[in-house]
Write a protein that holds these residues in place. Structure first.
Motif, PDB file in Angstrom:
ATOM      1  N   ILE A 286       0.844  -1.208   0.000  1.00 25.83           N
ATOM      2  CA  ILE A 286       0.000   0.000   0.000  1.00 25.83           C
ATOM      3  C   ILE A 286       0.869   1.244   0.000  1.00 25.83           C
ATOM      4  O   ILE A 286       0.579   2.232  -0.700  1.00 25.83           O
ATOM      5  N   ARG A 287       1.938   1.218   0.753  1.00 24.54           N
ATOM      6  CA  ARG A 287       2.857   2.362   0.764  1.00 24.54           C
ATOM      7  C   ARG A 287       3.431   2.596  -0.638  1.00 24.54           C
ATOM      8  O   ARG A 287       3.512   3.741  -1.100  1.00 24.54           O
ATOM      9  N   ARG A 288       3.819   1.537  -1.308  1.00 20.24           N
ATOM     10  CA  ARG A 288       4.376   1.655  -2.649  1.00 20.24           C
ATOM     11  C   ARG A 288       3.317   2.162  -3.631  1.00 20.24           C
ATOM     12  O   ARG A 288       3.594   2.991  -4.502  1.00 20.24           O
ATOM     13  N   ALA A 289       2.108   1.652  -3.498  1.00 22.93           N
ATOM     14  CA  ALA A 289       1.040   2.085  -4.408  1.00 22.93           C
ATOM     15  C   ALA A 289       0.729   3.563  -4.230  1.00 22.93           C
ATOM     16  O   ALA A 289       0.455   4.277  -5.208  1.00 22.93           O
ATOM     17  N   ARG A 290       0.774   4.074  -3.002  1.00 18.75           N
ATOM     18  CA  ARG A 290       0.520   5.490  -2.768  1.00 18.75           C
ATOM     19  C   ARG A 290       1.598   6.346  -3.434  1.00 18.75           C
ATOM     20  O   ARG A 290       1.305   7.371  -4.051  1.00 18.75           O
ATOM     21  N   LYS A 291       2.848   5.939  -3.319  1.00 16.61           N
ATOM     22  CA  LYS A 291       3.934   6.693  -3.947  1.00 16.61           C
ATOM     23  C   LYS A 291       3.800   6.663  -5.459  1.00 16.61           C
ATOM     24  O   LYS A 291       3.996   7.678  -6.138  1.00 16.61           O
ATOM     25  N   GLN A 292       3.470   5.507  -6.007  1.00 19.68           N
ATOM     26  CA  GLN A 292       3.326   5.384  -7.449  1.00 19.68           C
ATOM     27  C   GLN A 292       2.167   6.227  -7.958  1.00 19.68           C
ATOM     28  O   GLN A 292       2.261   6.885  -8.988  1.00 19.68           O
ATOM     29  N   SER A 293       1.056   6.210  -7.233  1.00 21.45           N
ATOM     30  CA  SER A 293      -0.100   6.992  -7.645  1.00 21.45           C
ATOM     31  C   SER A 293       0.176   8.478  -7.549  1.00 21.45           C
ATOM     32  O   SER A 293      -0.194   9.261  -8.426  1.00 21.45           O
ATOM     33  N   THR A 294       0.871   8.923  -6.501  1.00 24.08           N
ATOM     34  CA  THR A 294       1.178  10.339  -6.336  1.00 24.08           C
ATOM     35  C   THR A 294       2.211  10.798  -7.363  1.00 24.08           C
ATOM     36  O   THR A 294       2.115  11.888  -7.946  1.00 24.08           O
ATOM     37  N   GLY A 295       3.220   9.966  -7.648  1.00 22.48           N
ATOM     38  CA  GLY A 295       4.265  10.327  -8.602  1.00 22.48           C
ATOM     39  C   GLY A 295       3.762  10.430 -10.012  1.00 22.48           C
ATOM     40  O   GLY A 295       4.289  11.214 -10.816  1.00 22.48           O
ATOM     41  N   SER A 296       2.749   9.676 -10.356  1.00 18.63           N
ATOM     42  CA  SER A 296       2.207   9.719 -11.707  1.00 18.63           C
ATOM     43  C   SER A 296       1.200  10.822 -11.892  1.00 18.63           C
ATOM     44  O   SER A 296       0.672  11.011 -12.982  1.00 18.63           O
ATOM     45  N   GLY A 297       0.941  11.558 -10.809  1.00 16.41           N
ATOM     46  CA  GLY A 297       0.007  12.670 -10.906  1.00 16.41           C
ATOM     47  C   GLY A 297      -1.437  12.240 -10.800  1.00 16.41           C
ATOM     48  O   GLY A 297      -2.331  13.064 -10.954  1.00 16.41           O
ATOM     49  N   GLY A 298      -1.631  10.960 -10.579  1.00 15.00           N
ATOM     50  CA  GLY A 298      -3.013  10.477 -10.444  1.00 15.00           C
ATOM     51  C   GLY A 298      -3.433  10.515  -9.000  1.00 15.00           C
ATOM     52  O   GLY A 298      -3.428   9.496  -8.318  1.00 15.00           O
ATOM     53  N   GLY A 299      -3.755  11.674  -8.492  1.00 11.90           N
ATOM     54  CA  GLY A 299      -4.121  11.797  -7.089  1.00 11.90           C
ATOM     55  C   GLY A 299      -5.363  11.037  -6.740  1.00 11.90           C
ATOM     56  O   GLY A 299      -5.528  10.582  -5.632  1.00 11.90           O
ATOM     57  N   SER A 300      -6.254  10.874  -7.719  1.00 16.04           N
ATOM     58  CA  SER A 300      -7.493  10.153  -7.441  1.00 16.04           C
ATOM     59  C   SER A 300      -8.015   9.546  -8.724  1.00 16.04           C
ATOM     60  O   SER A 300      -8.029  10.194  -9.762  1.00 16.04           O
ATOM     61  N   ARG A 301      -8.436   8.312  -8.666  1.00 22.64           N
ATOM     62  CA  ARG A 301      -9.028   7.635  -9.820  1.00 22.64           C
ATOM     63  C   ARG A 301     -10.541   7.689  -9.775  1.00 22.64           C
ATOM     64  O   ARG A 301     -11.197   7.323 -10.733  1.00 22.64           O
ATOM     65  N   SER A 302     -11.101   8.098  -8.677  1.00 22.00           N
ATOM     66  CA  SER A 302     -12.555   8.152  -8.541  1.00 22.00           C
ATOM     67  C   SER A 302     -12.949   9.492  -7.970  1.00 22.00           C
ATOM     68  O   SER A 302     -12.344   9.997  -7.032  1.00 22.00           O
ATOM     69  N   SER A 303     -13.979  10.095  -8.544  1.00 19.95           N
ATOM     70  CA  SER A 303     -14.398  11.422  -8.092  1.00 19.95           C
ATOM     71  C   SER A 303     -14.976  11.388  -6.697  1.00 19.95           C
ATOM     72  O   SER A 303     -14.966  12.408  -5.993  1.00 19.95           O
ATOM     73  N   SER A 304     -15.506  10.238  -6.269  1.00 20.41           N
ATOM     74  CA  SER A 304     -16.123  10.150  -4.940  1.00 20.41           C
ATOM     75  C   SER A 304     -15.227   9.459  -3.932  1.00 20.41           C
ATOM     76  O   SER A 304     -15.611   9.290  -2.793  1.00 20.41           O
ATOM     77  N   ALA A 305     -14.024   9.045  -4.338  1.00 17.39           N
ATOM     78  CA  ALA A 305     -13.175   8.266  -3.445  1.00 17.39           C
ATOM     79  C   ALA A 305     -12.603   9.113  -2.319  1.00 17.39           C
ATOM     80  O   ALA A 305     -12.345   8.606  -1.236  1.00 17.39           O
ATOM     81  N   ALA A 306     -12.404  10.414  -2.557  1.00 18.77           N
ATOM     82  CA  ALA A 306     -11.753  11.242  -1.548  1.00 18.77           C
ATOM     83  C   ALA A 306     -12.557  11.312  -0.252  1.00 18.77           C
ATOM     84  O   ALA A 306     -12.010  11.253   0.837  1.00 18.77           O
ATOM     85  N   GLY A 307     -13.870  11.392  -0.388  1.00 14.96           N
ATOM     86  CA  GLY A 307     -14.688  11.475   0.818  1.00 14.96           C
ATOM     87  C   GLY A 307     -15.179  10.124   1.300  1.00 14.96           C
ATOM     88  O   GLY A 307     -15.854  10.051   2.322  1.00 14.96           O
ATOM     89  N   ALA A 308     -14.846   9.077   0.555  1.00 16.17           N
ATOM     90  CA  ALA A 308     -15.370   7.762   0.920  1.00 16.17           C
ATOM     91  C   ALA A 308     -14.627   7.144   2.088  1.00 16.17           C
ATOM     92  O   ALA A 308     -15.200   6.398   2.879  1.00 16.17           O
ATOM     93  N   VAL A 309     -13.327   7.434   2.218  1.00 17.43           N
ATOM     94  CA  VAL A 309     -12.522   6.780   3.230  1.00 17.43           C
ATOM     95  C   VAL A 309     -12.989   7.142   4.627  1.00 17.43           C
ATOM     96  O   VAL A 309     -13.094   6.299   5.524  1.00 17.43           O
ATOM     97  N   ASP A 310     -13.288   8.417   4.852  1.00 17.73           N
ATOM     98  CA  ASP A 310     -13.688   8.848   6.176  1.00 17.73           C
ATOM     99  C   ASP A 310     -15.016   8.221   6.602  1.00 17.73           C
ATOM    100  O   ASP A 310     -15.265   8.037   7.799  1.00 17.73           O
ATOM    101  N   GLY A 311     -15.856   7.887   5.628  1.00 19.98           N
ATOM    102  CA  GLY A 311     -17.165   7.308   6.001  1.00 19.98           C
ATOM    103  C   GLY A 311     -17.192   5.811   5.914  1.00 19.98           C
ATOM    104  O   GLY A 311     -18.241   5.217   6.130  1.00 19.98           O
ATOM    105  N   ALA A 312     -16.064   5.174   5.577  1.00 20.01           N
ATOM    106  CA  ALA A 312     -16.037   3.719   5.444  1.00 20.01           C
ATOM    107  C   ALA A 312     -16.162   3.061   6.804  1.00 20.01           C
ATOM    108  O   ALA A 312     -15.715   3.600   7.807  1.00 20.01           O
ATOM    109  N   ARG A 313     -16.765   1.896   6.833  1.00 18.75           N
ATOM    110  CA  ARG A 313     -16.914   1.162   8.088  1.00 18.75           C
ATOM    111  C   ARG A 313     -15.607   0.461   8.406  1.00 18.75           C
ATOM    112  O   ARG A 313     -15.141  -0.412   7.690  1.00 18.75           O
ATOM    113  N   ARG A 314     -14.959   0.882   9.485  1.00 18.94           N
ATOM    114  CA  ARG A 314     -13.718   0.274   9.945  1.00 18.94           C
ATOM    115  C   ARG A 314     -13.707   0.297  11.457  1.00 18.94           C
ATOM    116  O   ARG A 314     -14.286   1.158  12.079  1.00 18.94           O
TER     117      ARG A 314
END
Length: 314
Positions: A286-314
């Motif tokens: 997961i750490r590697r995937a975050r670096k790869q996603s940030t380095g490629s400029g793809g901060g988000s692949r889903s328009s609703s993903a940014a607010g989804a994490v805080d509301g996820a059941r964990r």
């Protein structure tokens, strides 16, 4: 002490009783030949003397309960002077409770009779009416239309069916796994409008009009998601059973663009269990995937993903 009992023998010889004693009450006349013993309410013993050419069974009867049988030997043969008395057969059990063989025979007969009755009796519990249940489910079925991995799907299902069963049994999408079926292992994690949810706790009727993504729809064509690539590079799985749920939860975290250290990653992924114990490799992936996603400029692949994490059941 009662007077001696007179005895007569069938034959030419004659004998006279010796001494005898009796315990109990009542007089007991006895007829027969030879020495014998008797039992009843009292104990009778006697001895005879003299020559008796006949042989026969002496049966002593009287007011007491029971019969007294003796055998007298001689050079000839004779018959019991009392034809009404039936001598006991040797070896037969005359106890009041009966013999063990008789008890077992009676028990076996009773068991056979009971089995015959049960075979003809109706069952105690009626068999489930599957046709009736199917008819009831059909009467209450609901129409559900939703988007699954970019394709529009429509189902007519029982409102009690979970999303996990609808995906696996009706649509043959087997990426989400049924691990515990109680929402505790995370193997069935899918995305609902970009938010990770547990398919085993989500009713299929509640996803009407929603967008559902499983691990099969995470890649874009031949291009794997950064989390999928990182799990392969960092060996983030062993048996692979929990991997679809692990990847879907990790993808929601990476797609949100939310900064997270190792502790935050572990906390977020705590709802996904790995029975093989590959947690260090999963965190590394997961750490590697975050670096790869940030380095490629793809901060988000889903328009609703940014607010989804805080509301996820964990």
């Amino acid at each position: 002490m009662s007077p001696p009992t007179r005895r007569t023998a069938d034959g030419d010889g004659s004998g006279s009783g010796g001494g005898e004693s009796e315990k109990g009450s009542g007089a007991e006349p006895a007829t027969g030949t030879g020495p014998g013993t008797g039992s009843g309410t009292g104990a009778l013993t006697g001895a005879g003397s003299g020559a008796n050419p006949g042989t026969g069974a002496r049966t002593t009867t009287g007011p007491h309960t029971g019969a007294d049988t003796g055998v007298n030997s001689g050079p000839g043969s004779g018959a019991d002077p009392d034809p009404g008395a039936r001598p006991r057969a040797a070896g037969r059990d005359h106890r009041p409770g009966g013999s063990r063989r008789g008890f077992l025979t009676g028990s076996a007969a009773a068991g056979i009779a009971a089995g015959a009755l049960l075979r003809g009796a109706p069952p105690a519990v009626a068999a489930p009416d599957r046709e009736g249940a199917a008819d009831a489910a059909g009467r209450h079925a609901v129409e559900v239309a939703f988007t699954l991995n970019g394709e529009r799907r429509r189902l007519r299902i029982d409102p009690r069916v979970t999303l996990l069963d609808a995906l696996r049994e009706r649509l043959r999408v087997t990426g989400p796994k049924k691990g515990c079926d109680r929402g505790q292992c995370g193997a069935c994690t899918v995305h609902q409008d970009g938010r990770p949810v547990l398919a085993c706790l989500t009713l299929a009727a509640t996803v009407r009009g929603k967008e559902i993504t499983t691990v099969e729809g995470l890649a874009r064509g031949d291009e794997l998601h950064p989390v999928q690539e990182a799990f392969i590079d960092r060996d983030g799985f062993q048996c692979g059973f929990c991997t679809p749920g692990q990847i879907m939860s990790a993808a929601a975290l990476v797609d949100s663009g939310r900064p997270a250290g190792d502790d935050e990653i572990r906390e977020y992924m705590s709802g996904n269990l790995c029975r093989c114990g590959a947690y260090p490799n999963i965190v590394d992936a997961i750490r590697r995937a975050r670096k790869q996603s940030t380095g490629s400029g793809g901060g988000s692949r889903s328009s609703s993903a940014a607010g989804a994490v805080d509301g996820a059941r964990r």
